[in-house]
Design a protein around this motif. Structure first.
Motif, short mmCIF file in Angstrom:
data_model
loop_
_atom_site.label_atom_id
_atom_site.label_comp_id
_atom_site.label_asym_id
_atom_site.label_seq_id
_atom_site.Cartn_x
_atom_site.Cartn_y
_atom_site.Cartn_z
N GLN A 137 1.15 -1.58 -0.18
CA GLN A 137 -0.05 0.17 0.29
C GLN A 137 0.46 1.31 0.13
OE1 GLN A 137 -2.50 0.05 3.52
NE2 GLN A 137 -3.95 -2.27 2.64
N ASN A 138 2.35 1.68 1.19
CA ASN A 138 3.14 2.70 0.37
C ASN A 138 3.39 2.96 -0.72
OD1 ASN A 138 2.13 2.58 3.36
ND2 ASN A 138 4.04 1.46 4.05
N LEU A 139 4.01 1.93 -1.50
CA LEU A 139 4.66 2.05 -2.29
C LEU A 139 3.59 2.52 -3.58
CD1 LEU A 139 7.27 1.18 -4.29
CD2 LEU A 139 6.30 -1.29 -4.70
N MET A 140 2.11 1.88 -3.52
CA MET A 140 0.97 2.41 -4.31
C MET A 140 0.89 3.83 -4.01
SD MET A 140 -2.58 0.43 -4.92
CE MET A 140 -1.61 -0.52 -5.80
N VAL A 141 1.37 4.16 -3.31
CA VAL A 141 0.78 5.66 -2.73
C VAL A 141 1.85 6.43 -3.58
CG1 VAL A 141 0.69 7.40 -1.24
CG2 VAL A 141 -0.66 5.17 -1.00
N GLU A 142 3.50 5.47 -3.30
CA GLU A 142 3.76 6.26 -3.72
C GLU A 142 4.40 6.25 -5.27
OE1 GLU A 142 9.03 5.82 -3.24
OE2 GLU A 142 7.66 4.56 -2.08
N GLN A 143 3.26 5.19 -6.19
CA GLN A 143 3.60 5.14 -8.06
C GLN A 143 2.60 6.32 -7.69
OE1 GLN A 143 2.83 0.81 -8.05
NE2 GLN A 143 5.18 0.41 -8.16
N ASN A 144 1.69 6.39 -6.86
CA ASN A 144 0.66 7.44 -7.64
C ASN A 144 0.91 8.72 -7.66
OD1 ASN A 144 -1.09 4.95 -8.39
ND2 ASN A 144 -2.16 5.45 -5.86
N ALA A 145 2.26 8.53 -6.82
CA ALA A 145 2.24 10.25 -6.59
C ALA A 145 3.75 10.45 -7.30
CB ALA A 145 2.72 10.34 -4.83
N HIS A 146 4.04 9.47 -7.78
CA HIS A 146 5.52 10.12 -8.72
C HIS A 146 4.65 9.98 -10.17
CE1 HIS A 146 8.71 9.65 -6.97
NE2 HIS A 146 8.02 8.45 -6.01
N GLN A 147 3.75 8.83 -10.60
CA GLN A 147 2.46 9.44 -11.76
C GLN A 147 1.69 10.40 -12.33
OE1 GLN A 147 2.35 6.90 -14.38
NE2 GLN A 147 1.77 8.40 -15.46
N LEU A 148 1.35 10.97 -10.67
CA LEU A 148 0.71 12.58 -10.89
C LEU A 148 1.61 13.55 -11.43
CD1 LEU A 148 -1.60 14.38 -10.32
CD2 LEU A 148 -0.87 14.04 -7.34
N ILE A 149 2.54 13.58 -10.61
CA ILE A 149 4.39 14.83 -11.16
C ILE A 149 4.15 14.50 -12.51
CG2 ILE A 149 6.76 15.09 -10.58
CD1 ILE A 149 6.17 14.18 -8.11
N LEU A 150 4.78 13.14 -12.75
CA LEU A 150 4.72 12.74 -14.48
C LEU A 150 3.39 13.45 -15.43
CD1 LEU A 150 6.34 9.62 -14.61
CD2 LEU A 150 7.51 11.57 -14.85
N ASP A 151 2.01 13.06 -15.29
CA ASP A 151 1.04 13.71 -15.18
C ASP A 151 0.92 15.26 -15.09
OD1 ASP A 151 0.35 10.99 -16.21
OD2 ASP A 151 -1.25 10.93 -14.28
#
Length: 409
Positions: free
Chosen positions: A119-133
């Protein structure tokens, strides 16, 4: 090899001990003697106690003694002792249960830790994807603003009300700023994961709304490009039309099509506008070329058509309700087949055709028919011409100046 005195004494003592044990064993194994001894002891006990007895009682006592001699009689146990005994007896099963419980606990702890990590990794990935988007959308906004500035520069050079209105709508759609970037903590744990996930979801929703606006602005900019493409195309066709020395009637007809194209552009019906401009261009190409109109004279193609429009007069020798046509083709200056717009008198539709028939008198029809029957060829093929810079074909005396024409036979 010499043996010490102490070793000899130790060996003798061991031999005596073994001999004594052997004697005790033999004594216990001599059952008749042992029964007699037990019987004597019972008899002596009864005599000393002053109890009367007989041989049957003595024999019963001996029997009871030997029947319980090799039996183990457990002493009475308390509750705690009984519990301990049961636990000891069931130790293997208890150890198996305890091991399974310990393994289950360890697996549960491991699964929980793995789930937390995931769950922590998923939140971190979503945050990085948000930055890229966000970066991608920012670049897209910059590109669309650059296109909008080019449109404004063109409007400044040459005002166009339709494009100006689209530009204003595009400006309203393009976002001024995007949501603030998400700042990730040094580490994501169970305590800060929930608030961070909520901020990411909110920022993603705001980013999606901004993306929809950018998509809408992009579609309008594409429409602006299409409008300018149609306007440029119209200008090219109109420039050519203005330069061509057409008759007033021909110019009026083509200008009407140009007006129709302008109306379609203003209504953003760009496909219809471009179709009208394409037709106008085809007519300009046709008008520019000089053409000759000649009778067809080749194998496999009819040179004449007899039409019967009244069933009662369709007999061979009757002329009632009949029309006669000669099949012609337009040719360019090099005698190659060309096309020209032909309006069918039977359907009222206009089509580009490289073969059509013009109406002639019965006498002219029979004359051409006889000419072809003589040697298989038509000696006089010319039927008219279409001058350069003109839309109207000119027919000679073999038919009327504006004859009826058909496209099917």
């Amino acid at each position: 090899m010499s043996v010490s005195l102490s070793e000899q004494i130790g060996a003798m003592a061991l031999v005596d001990q073994l001999r004594h044990r052997e004697m005790e064993i033999q004594e216990h194994l001599d059952l008749p003697q042992r029964r007699a001894e037990v019987a004597e002891r019972i008899r002596t006990y009864y005599q000393n106690s002053g109890i009367s007895f007989d041989d049957a009682q003595i024999e019963e006592g001996v029997h009871q003694f030997f029947s319980r001699r090799l039996m183990f009689e457990a002493p009475p146990l308390g509750r705690v002792q009984r519990l301990l005994v049961r636990l000891i007896m069931a130790r293997r099963k208890l150890l198996s249960w305890a091991g399974a419980a310990l393994l289950t606990a360890l697996l549960s702890l491991g699964s929980f830790a793995l789930m937390e990590r995931r769950q922590n990794l998923m939140v971190e990935q979503n945050a990085h994807q948000l930055i890229l988007d966000s970066r991608s959308l920012q670049n897209d906004i910059a590109l669309q603003r650059q296109r909008l500035e080019q449109v404004r520069a063109r409007l400044k050079a040459k005002p166009q009300a339709l494009v100006a209105d689209l530009a204003e709508k595009i400006e309203l759609r393009l976002p001024k700023a995007l949501p603030a970037p998400i700042e990730l903590p040094a580490s994501i744990d169970r305590d800060n994961r929930g608030p961070l996930k909520a901020r990411i979801s909110q920022a993603q929703a705001e980013l999606n709304a901004a993306r929809e606006n950018v998509t809408s602005a992009t579609r309008r900019l594409n429409r602006v490009d299409s409008v300018y493409a149609s306007l440029d195309y119209q200008q090219q066709v109109l420039t050519r039309l203005d330069a061509m020395p057409l008759s007033a009637a021909d110019r009026k007809l083509l200008l009407a099509w140009n007006t129709e194209a302008s109306n379609n552009i203003a209504a953003l019906r760009l496909k219809k506008a471009n179709a009208t401009l394409n037709a106008l261009k085809d007519y300009l190409d046709y008008a520019a070329r000089p053409l000759s109109i000649e009778l067809v004279d080749r194998p496999g193609v009819k040179s004449g058509v007899e039409r019967c429009y009244e069933a009662a007069g369709c007999s061979k020798n009757s002329t009632r309700g009949k029309s006669w046509y000669l099949v012609v083709e337009p040719l360019d200056a090099t005698s190659k087949p060309a096309r020209m717009p032909v309006t069918s008198v039977e359907t009222g539709q206009t089509q580009w055709a490289d073969l059509f028939a013009v109406r002639v008198s019965r006498e002219e029809y029979l004359k051409v028919r006889q000419d072809k029957l003589d040697d298989g060829h038509i000696s006089e093929r010319m039927m008219g011409n279409k001058p350069a810079n003109s839309l109207m074909p000119l027919f000679n005396q073999r038919t009327s100046s504006i004859p009826d024409m058909i496209l099917e036979w």
